[in-house]
Design an enzyme around this catalytic site. Structure first.
Site, mmCIF file in Angstrom:
data_model
loop_
_atom_site.group_PDB
_atom_site.id
_atom_site.type_symbol
_atom_site.label_atom_id
_atom_site.label_comp_id
_atom_site.label_asym_id
_atom_site.label_seq_id
_atom_site.Cartn_x
_atom_site.Cartn_y
_atom_site.Cartn_z
ATOM 1 N N GLU A 155 -11.465 94.280 38.040
ATOM 2 C CA GLU A 155 -11.542 92.907 38.549
ATOM 3 C C GLU A 155 -10.494 92.716 39.651
ATOM 4 O OE1 GLU A 155 -13.776 90.431 38.034
ATOM 5 O OE2 GLU A 155 -12.570 89.696 39.692
ATOM 6 N N CYS B 79 0.003 91.532 37.687
ATOM 7 C CA CYS B 79 -0.665 92.773 38.109
ATOM 8 C C CYS B 79 0.213 93.736 38.906
ATOM 9 C CB CYS B 79 -1.913 92.433 38.907
ATOM 10 S SG CYS B 79 -3.165 91.655 37.870
HETATM 11 N N1 LIG Z 1 -4.433 88.183 35.675
HETATM 12 C C1 LIG Z 1 -4.959 88.634 36.806
HETATM 13 O O1 LIG Z 1 -4.853 88.024 37.870
HETATM 14 C C2 LIG Z 1 -5.759 89.920 36.822
HETATM 15 C C3 LIG Z 1 -6.508 90.260 37.940
HETATM 16 C C4 LIG Z 1 -7.238 91.443 37.930
HETATM 17 C C5 LIG Z 1 -7.191 92.270 36.821
HETATM 18 N N2 LIG Z 1 -6.442 91.938 35.756
HETATM 19 C C6 LIG Z 1 -6.455 92.827 34.573
HETATM 20 O O2 LIG Z 1 -7.273 92.250 33.577
HETATM 21 C C7 LIG Z 1 -6.740 92.533 32.274
HETATM 22 C C8 LIG Z 1 -6.524 91.246 31.518
HETATM 23 O O3 LIG Z 1 -5.524 90.505 32.177
HETATM 24 P P1 LIG Z 1 -5.213 88.988 31.823
HETATM 25 O O4 LIG Z 1 -4.207 88.528 32.782
HETATM 26 O O5 LIG Z 1 -6.494 88.249 31.677
HETATM 27 O O6 LIG Z 1 -4.564 89.201 30.353
HETATM 28 P P2 LIG Z 1 -4.108 88.098 29.300
HETATM 29 O O7 LIG Z 1 -2.960 88.693 28.597
HETATM 30 O O8 LIG Z 1 -4.008 86.779 29.964
HETATM 31 O O9 LIG Z 1 -5.347 88.004 28.276
HETATM 32 C C9 LIG Z 1 -5.728 89.006 27.388
HETATM 33 C C10 LIG Z 1 -6.398 88.347 26.185
HETATM 34 O O10 LIG Z 1 -7.009 89.351 25.376
HETATM 35 C C11 LIG Z 1 -6.878 88.968 24.024
HETATM 36 N N3 LIG Z 1 -7.111 90.143 23.178
HETATM 37 C C12 LIG Z 1 -6.365 91.275 23.092
HETATM 38 N N4 LIG Z 1 -6.940 92.148 22.229
HETATM 39 C C13 LIG Z 1 -8.082 91.564 21.784
HETATM 40 C C14 LIG Z 1 -9.113 91.968 20.875
HETATM 41 N N5 LIG Z 1 -9.090 93.158 20.275
HETATM 42 N N6 LIG Z 1 -10.128 91.107 20.636
HETATM 43 C C15 LIG Z 1 -10.155 89.906 21.244
HETATM 44 N N7 LIG Z 1 -9.222 89.467 22.109
HETATM 45 C C16 LIG Z 1 -8.200 90.295 22.377
HETATM 46 C C17 LIG Z 1 -5.485 88.383 23.948
HETATM 47 O O11 LIG Z 1 -5.327 87.545 22.817
HETATM 48 C C18 LIG Z 1 -5.418 87.602 25.278
HETATM 49 O O12 LIG Z 1 -5.877 86.273 25.116
HETATM 50 C C19 LIG Z 1 -5.474 93.347 32.519
HETATM 51 O O13 LIG Z 1 -5.775 94.719 32.429
HETATM 52 C C20 LIG Z 1 -5.092 92.990 33.928
HETATM 53 O O14 LIG Z 1 -4.375 94.018 34.564
HETATM 54 C C21 LIG Z 1 -5.737 90.783 35.716
#
Ligand SMILES: NC(=O)c1ccc[n+]([C@@H]2O[C@H](COP(=O)([O-])OP(=O)(O)OC[C@H]3O[C@@H](n4cnc5c(N)ncnc54)[C@H](O)[C@@H]3O)[C@@H](O)[C@H]2O)c1
Length: 455
Positions: free
Chosen positions: A151, A263
């Protein structure tokens, strides 16, 4: 298409909401019951502009729902997206894949028919194959393929980025999975947004390479900014002059307090770690990480130097604590380096942030939180702009300066100029990569006649 979205953080929630807006049936899962409770009640656990309205619209239409029950969401799904966190593993900089692998195991037990298990989380090269092995081991009868779909959305502009992406990257191993993925992204495909189909490894690598490159661009201009300060050049003009070159482009070329966020810091560290593991150190990325850390420390020195190195007992007002505007995300925000250093040096810090307060309050102990920039600046010895929220872009500098005990402004986002600050009555102004203006000497600390209004 029926979609299960595992993880409702910044990426999972935005993706789930947008997929439902495409017309798919989406069930979002999170293991955090409080998040699901909030979502079911119509609340949004994060701050992301426009997300509340789009979410409400799709919940209303019956296409979007939330659960803590992963089995229920995965049952009958055409695609199961993994959008859980991949933070830095403590100690070695590697991406921590615990959440991804745990989710893969749970998905394995819940699959009922053919589905594509899509990793949206940012993961090191080879992870999708590991996900495949994990699922096959946990449930040898499972009928599934894996796909990598990194993403690229930016917090603060996430919906627009998702709905109007520069590109969609899909890594697959066969046509069957590719067809499911193109069905999911059909609305974007029809509107001519490019979809790049690759193998799993290339898709995984594209995400790290893109983020490391952007982090490099920011860090490059920050290093040039430091040199501008020594040489008398103005980094804003330098960025402009560079950015007008079509081969360079003007984005991610703004000097500031160093990159942060959820990130870039973790992805650059993970890429460096991948390079080490393969015996091919990523020398540029390793240097970027080092220079970025130095840039942050340089910001602390800037504020201290603005007060002739005497910050003990001084009151410093900080505008903006989130890592960038339009998000409440505090992960790796420069404020987490700058503010504790100021407090450690004996300063009293007051802070204002339009959305960051709730997340920041536990991360920044000892800060007095206020709602308004003018209130924060009142009787302060220095004002520091750390995040360029819109509401800090058009402040009445004269009113701020008049209210301060010593009118000193550290504009670490280069929003204003020496001329603006001087005209408004500031005695000192420092920014990043431009000439400072220094007039008058900060007064010695004295016991406040009236108590700090924030205390
Ligand atoms: N935040 C950004 O801007 C962004 C942009 C591009 C990519 N990413 C990538 O996307 C991924 C997610 O990032 P984010 O910022 O959304 O993370 P985040 O920490 O905000 O959210 C992750 C969620 O996953 C949940 N979770 C974890 N294990 C789980 C399971 N087994 N079942 C159900 N829920 C579960 C957690 O409770 C949490 O709510 C990362 O790898 C990040 O590098 C993030």
């Amino acid at each position: 298409m029926k979609i299960a979205m595992i993880g409702t953080g910044y990426v999972g929630l935005v993706s789930g909401v947008c997929f439902s807006d495409f017309g798919h049936d989406v069930i979002c899962v999170d293991k955090d019951p409080r998040k699901i409770e909030t979502l079911r009640a119509g609340g949004v656990p994060i701050y992301e502009p426009g997300l509340d309205l789009l979410m409400a619209k799709n919940v209303e239409s019956g296409r979007l729902s939330f659960t803590t029950n992963l089995k229920e969401a995965v049952d009958g799904a055409d695609a199961v997206f993994i959008a859980v966190g991949t933070p830095t593993r403590r100690g070695d900089g590697h991406a921590d894949l615990t959440f991804v692998m745990k989710a893969a195991e749970e998905i394995a037990q819940a699959l009922t028919g053919y589905a594509v298990v899509v990793t949206k989380s940012t993961v090191p090269v080879g992870t999708n194959r590991q996900v495949k092995e994990t699922i096959a081991r946990a449930n040898p009868k499972a009928d599934f393929d894996v796909a990598s779909n990194p993403e690229f959305l930016r917090e603060g502009a996430a919906i627009d980025d998702f709905m109007r992406p520069d590109r969609i990257v899909v890594g697959v191993q066969n046509d069957r999975a590719a067809e499911v993925m193109s069905e999911i992204y059909r609305p974007l495909y029809l509107r001519d947004f490019p979809i790049l189909t690759t193998d799993l490894e290339s898709a995984e690598m594209i995400k790290y390479a893109a983020n490391a490159f952007l982090a490099t661009k920011i860090t490059f201009i920050n290093e040039i900014a430091a040199l501008c300060e020594r040489t008398g050049a103005d980094v804003k003009l330098v960025s402009q002059g560079m950015g007008l070159d079509g081969r360079i482009g003007n984005k991610f070329l703004h000097a500031g307090p160093g990159y942060g966020g959820s990130c870039f810091p973790k992805d650059t560290k993970a890429l460096a770690r991948i390079g080490q593991e393969y015996g091919l150190p990523m020398q540029i990325t390793e240097t970027v990480i080092k220079v970025n850390e130095e840039t942050r420390r340089r910001m602390v020195d800037k504020v201290a130097d603005m007060l002739d190195g005497k910050i003990a007992g001084k009151t410093i007002a900080v505008l903006g604590v989130t890592f960038k505007p339009n998000t409440d995300d505090m992960r790796e925000a420069p404020s987490l380096t700058v503010i504790p250093a100021l407090i450690g040096g004996g300063a009293k810090v007051r802070a204002v942030d339009p959305q960051g307060h709730r997340e920041a309050v536990d991360l920044l102990p000892g800060v007095n939180w206020l709602d308004d920039a003018y209130e924060a600046a009142k009787d302060a010895d220095a004002l520091v702009i750390l995040t360029e929220w819109n509401e800090f872009r058009a402040l009445d500098l004269k009113r701020l300066a008049e209210g301060m005990r010593f009118a000193a402004l550290a504009d670490l986002r280069n929003i204003y100029s020496s001329r603006d600050a001087k005209r408004a009555g500031f005695k000192r102004y420092v920014s990043v990569g431009r000439t400072d203006f220094v007039e008058a000497t900060p007064p010695e600390v004295r016991e406040p006649v009236v108590a700090d209004p924030a205390e």
